[in-house]
Design an enzyme around this catalytic site. Sequence first.
Site, PDB file in Angstrom:
ATOM      1  N   TYR A   1      11.066   2.085 -14.356  1.00  0.00           N
ATOM      2  CA  TYR A   1      11.528   0.878 -15.057  1.00  0.00           C
ATOM      3  C   TYR A   1      11.599   1.189 -16.559  1.00  0.00           C
ATOM      4  CZ  TYR A   1      11.008  -1.099 -10.478  1.00  0.00           C
ATOM      5  OH  TYR A   1      11.161  -1.316  -9.133  1.00  0.00           O
TER       6      TYR A   1
ATOM      7  N   ARG B   1       0.023   0.921 -16.344  1.00  0.00           N
ATOM      8  CA  ARG B   1       0.398   1.703 -15.168  1.00  0.00           C
ATOM      9  C   ARG B   1       1.360   2.788 -15.618  1.00  0.00           C
ATOM     10  NH1 ARG B   1       2.141  -0.272  -9.037  1.00  0.00           N
ATOM     11  NH2 ARG B   1       0.373   0.821  -8.159  1.00  0.00           N
TER      12      ARG B   1
ATOM     13  N   ARG C   1       0.319  -2.597   0.081  1.00  0.00           N
ATOM     14  CA  ARG C   1       0.729  -3.130   1.376  1.00  0.00           C
ATOM     15  C   ARG C   1      -0.436  -3.534   2.270  1.00  0.00           C
ATOM     16  NH1 ARG C   1       4.437   1.841   2.477  1.00  0.00           N
ATOM     17  NH2 ARG C   1       2.855   2.737   1.095  1.00  0.00           N
TER      18      ARG C   1
ATOM     19  N   CYS D   1       5.700   1.136   7.570  1.00  0.00           N
ATOM     20  CA  CYS D   1       7.120   1.126   7.964  1.00  0.00           C
ATOM     21  C   CYS D   1       8.046   0.780   6.797  1.00  0.00           C
ATOM     22  CB  CYS D   1       7.335   0.135   9.099  1.00  0.00           C
ATOM     23  SG  CYS D   1       6.990  -1.572   8.628  1.00  0.00           S
TER      24      CYS D   1
HETATM   25  C1  LIG Z   1       7.180  -5.225  -1.822  1.00  0.00           C
HETATM   26  C2  LIG Z   1       6.628  -4.329  -2.880  1.00  0.00           C
HETATM   27  C3  LIG Z   1       6.882  -4.611  -4.209  1.00  0.00           C
HETATM   28  C4  LIG Z   1       6.349  -3.802  -5.219  1.00  0.00           C
HETATM   29  N1  LIG Z   1       6.533  -4.153  -6.521  1.00  0.00           N
HETATM   30  C5  LIG Z   1       5.880  -3.476  -7.485  1.00  0.00           C
HETATM   31  C6  LIG Z   1       5.896  -3.928  -8.825  1.00  0.00           C
HETATM   32  O1  LIG Z   1       6.477  -4.959  -9.162  1.00  0.00           O
HETATM   33  N2  LIG Z   1       5.235  -3.193  -9.752  1.00  0.00           N
HETATM   34  C7  LIG Z   1       4.570  -2.051  -9.442  1.00  0.00           C
HETATM   35  O2  LIG Z   1       3.985  -1.431 -10.316  1.00  0.00           O
HETATM   36  N3  LIG Z   1       4.532  -1.608  -8.167  1.00  0.00           N
HETATM   37  C8  LIG Z   1       5.145  -2.303  -7.195  1.00  0.00           C
HETATM   38  N4  LIG Z   1       5.037  -1.900  -5.885  1.00  0.00           N
HETATM   39  C9  LIG Z   1       4.271  -0.679  -5.581  1.00  0.00           C
HETATM   40  C10 LIG Z   1       2.831  -1.018  -5.217  1.00  0.00           C
HETATM   41  O3  LIG Z   1       2.158  -1.613  -6.287  1.00  0.00           O
HETATM   42  C11 LIG Z   1       2.079   0.249  -4.789  1.00  0.00           C
HETATM   43  O4  LIG Z   1       2.027   1.126  -5.875  1.00  0.00           O
HETATM   44  C12 LIG Z   1       2.745   0.942  -3.611  1.00  0.00           C
HETATM   45  O5  LIG Z   1       3.087   0.014  -2.618  1.00  0.00           O
HETATM   46  C13 LIG Z   1       1.849   2.018  -3.015  1.00  0.00           C
HETATM   47  O6  LIG Z   1       0.620   1.485  -2.620  1.00  0.00           O
HETATM   48  P1  LIG Z   1       0.290   1.103  -1.075  1.00  0.00           P
HETATM   49  O7  LIG Z   1       0.523   2.340  -0.281  1.00  0.00           O
HETATM   50  O8  LIG Z   1      -1.145   0.680  -1.082  1.00  0.00           O
HETATM   51  O9  LIG Z   1       1.216   0.027  -0.689  1.00  0.00           O
HETATM   52  C14 LIG Z   1       5.572  -2.675  -4.872  1.00  0.00           C
HETATM   53  C15 LIG Z   1       5.329  -2.399  -3.537  1.00  0.00           C
HETATM   54  C16 LIG Z   1       5.835  -3.208  -2.538  1.00  0.00           C
HETATM   55  C17 LIG Z   1       5.526  -2.902  -1.110  1.00  0.00           C
HETATM   56  S1  SF4 Z   2       6.086  -4.263   6.328  1.00  0.00           S
HETATM   57 FE1  SF4 Z   2       5.270  -2.345   7.141  1.00  0.00          FE
HETATM   58  S2  SF4 Z   2       4.840  -1.101   5.320  1.00  0.00           S
HETATM   59 FE2  SF4 Z   2       5.189  -3.171   4.592  1.00  0.00          FE
HETATM   60  S3  SF4 Z   2       3.121  -3.991   4.447  1.00  0.00           S
HETATM   61 FE3  SF4 Z   2       3.865  -4.565   6.465  1.00  0.00          FE
HETATM   62  S4  SF4 Z   2       3.234  -2.937   7.854  1.00  0.00           S
HETATM   63 FE4  SF4 Z   2       2.984  -2.194   5.753  1.00  0.00          FE
END
Ligand SMILES: Cc1cc2nc3c(=O)[nH]c(=O)nc-3n(C[C@H](O)[C@H](O)[C@H](O)COP(=O)(O)O)c2cc1C
Ligand code: SF4
Length: 657
Positions: free
Chosen positions: A169, A217, A315, A341
């Site tokens: 970004y 971040r 997630r 997923c």
């Molecule tokens: C739907 C969605 C929206 C996200 N939006 C942002 C965001 O606005 N800002 C950001 O820094 N990361 C965003 N992320 C990334 C998450 O903060 C996180 O870094 C990423 O999902 C990896 O972590 P996880 O494996 O625990 O999900 C988003 C992730 C998802 C799934």
């Molecule tokens: S949609 Fe899939 S990847 Fe996203 S939070 Fe739910 S299980 Fe996790």
Amino acid sequence: MLPHLFRPIQIGHLTVKNRLMMSAMSINFGVDDHCHVTDQLIAYFVARAKGGAGMMLVGGGSVHPGGQELPDLPQMYEDGCIPALRCMVDQIRPYGVRFGVQLMHGGRQSYLPEKVAPSAIPAPAVVKGEVRALTVGEIRDLVTCFGDAARRCREAGFDFVEIHGAHGYLINQFMSPNANVRTDEYGGSFDNRTRFLFEILADIQAKAGADFPVGIRINGNDYMANGWELTDALTLAPLLESAGAAYLHVSAGVYGSTELTIPSMYTPQGCFVHLAEAVKQVVDIPVITVGRIKDPVHADQIIADGRADMVALGRSFLADPEYPKKARTGRIDEIRPCVGCCLGCIHAVLAKEPGGCVVNPDVGREYLLTSGETAGEPAGSPGRPSVKPSVNPPVRVLVAGAGPAGLAAARECALAGHDVVICEQKDVSGGLLNLASKAPGRGELGDILRFFDRALTRLDIRVRYQTPLTKELLDEVSPDHVVLATGSLPQMPVIKGLFTTSMALVTGVDVMAGTETAGQQVIVLGGGMAGLIVADFLADQGKSVTVLNRKKSFAEQMSANDRYYLRENLKKKDVTLYKQVAIQAVTSDGVIFTCKGEKTTLSGFDTVVISEKYEAVRAAKSLEKTSSARFHLIGDAKSPRHLMYCISEAHELALSL
Ligand SMILES: Cc1cc2nc3c(=O)[nH]c(=O)nc-3n(C[C@H](O)[C@H](O)[C@H](O)COP(=O)(O)O)c2cc1C
Ligand code: SF4
């Protein structure tokens, strides 16, 4: 239990009750026409605050209308946003979570048709549209927008803000040489490329107060050619510490990078921990890690090993808002797992739809729920889930089929207080999902089946295996409702020569189930998700695989993130892919087809694997006339589709009984 994860930590002047942060997620719902927060977003966060998070971030806090990442994200660029934000903070405060906002400007990764960026270079992937280079005057104005937004957050009562300097970004665009070719004081040298970030930090401190914690971040690596790298992050981190950053949150990737910010199930868990670990060596302020950290024991170990001070989960908080509470009280087995997923969450929001979760249909609907586990009510005592009584009197439900739809329906109906019997024709549960989880890198799909199995065991519901739905069973159980969750099976296509070929003719399901074996030279008919997965499965066994896809795109049913890793695997394993094929005939050892008008003949094959269309299995529906029970079709038995529909239809049905 998990002594490191549940030890408090100091962030600036804030004491945080545990080491679990819900990371910022641009969830793309819960705002009105002015992008002011509504009850929908509030209830979404209340559920997660009740669930025991130590820190939580509102995602996508937009500092300027021209930098909005997605249409339905909360704005922070006018004072008019403050009352609704304050209302949200007031409802979160009783739960003792430290609540903040991530401030961001999308720059060239905004969804808007006209985008601004340090230089007029389009984003490498995902978004399209004009990109215009910012003038120095505009850059200075944007600096003040971040400061003003932070001041509004403080006025609304938030505990802290996080500057989004990662993921490609605007701020990260300034920092990355591949996006910033400016020749003024905002481009060129490291100091110039990071100037925007430092000016933003100073403006926030000036306007929100030096005591207001500001986390940042950053990417530990962009994973792009000529991008921001770990060495850059290691230079930047101590400078940010000196400038007064309260914490550093180390993530990775940008749109189009080789390692994705939101990795799918193919990626190792904790894939970015090494980046945070390196940053932690060069600063004393808390360092937060993120990226597929799913297991609380793993999270605890990361902290125990000193690799990071806090663990952020994205997630996992969508899949189960009560993750921290369940982890803390020794109920790890009850955590509903994110299966990686990417379909209900990031894939949906990037398509400008509301974010959701395949395994948790309650995401975004918390404001409609009055009770129940995912609405944030305390779950039952250890080993016993709470029952959320249905508004209707209990009924007797017979669920036919122990695939994901049937298991989800049985669980939801039992939690609603209904009397549930579940039967399965085969001797295993899980249906086609069980088979899909046997493909390389897709084992985590099985986690959701195990979650359902454990939940049913706790509810004292045993699957009756090798028990098809029959008239006799209906007479014995005498249900009020029958849920037909009998799944789907591959359909044989009609192709000249298919049934007379000398090649072995098998279905993808038979191959994955191990009831049939494929030879060494395989044609897979079908380039949808199932076709590519079976191709990967066979290529992994050293077979030579060619996929014929009649459609224009491959695996349309998958999220772009998940598909990306699968396609990379297929490339590595030399799987040959043809798309837009019109098959003319199957020969004794191959196939004749046209592809974009060109006739192609392939020969030397020994097996054809059918994995094109699926048809619903619902012969048992005919029993409806012999029974007084009401019959309901859900999941693939209704119409073969994705897991998301299986689970959400099961959920809807249970609520309606
Ligand atoms: C739907 C969605 C929206 C996200 N939006 C942002 C965001 O606005 N800002 C950001 O820094 N990361 C965003 N992320 C990334 C998450 O903060 C996180 O870094 C990423 O999902 C990896 O972590 P996880 O494996 O625990 O999900 C988003 C992730 C998802 C799934
Ligand atoms: S949609 Fe899939 S990847 Fe996203 S939070 Fe739910 S299980 Fe996790």
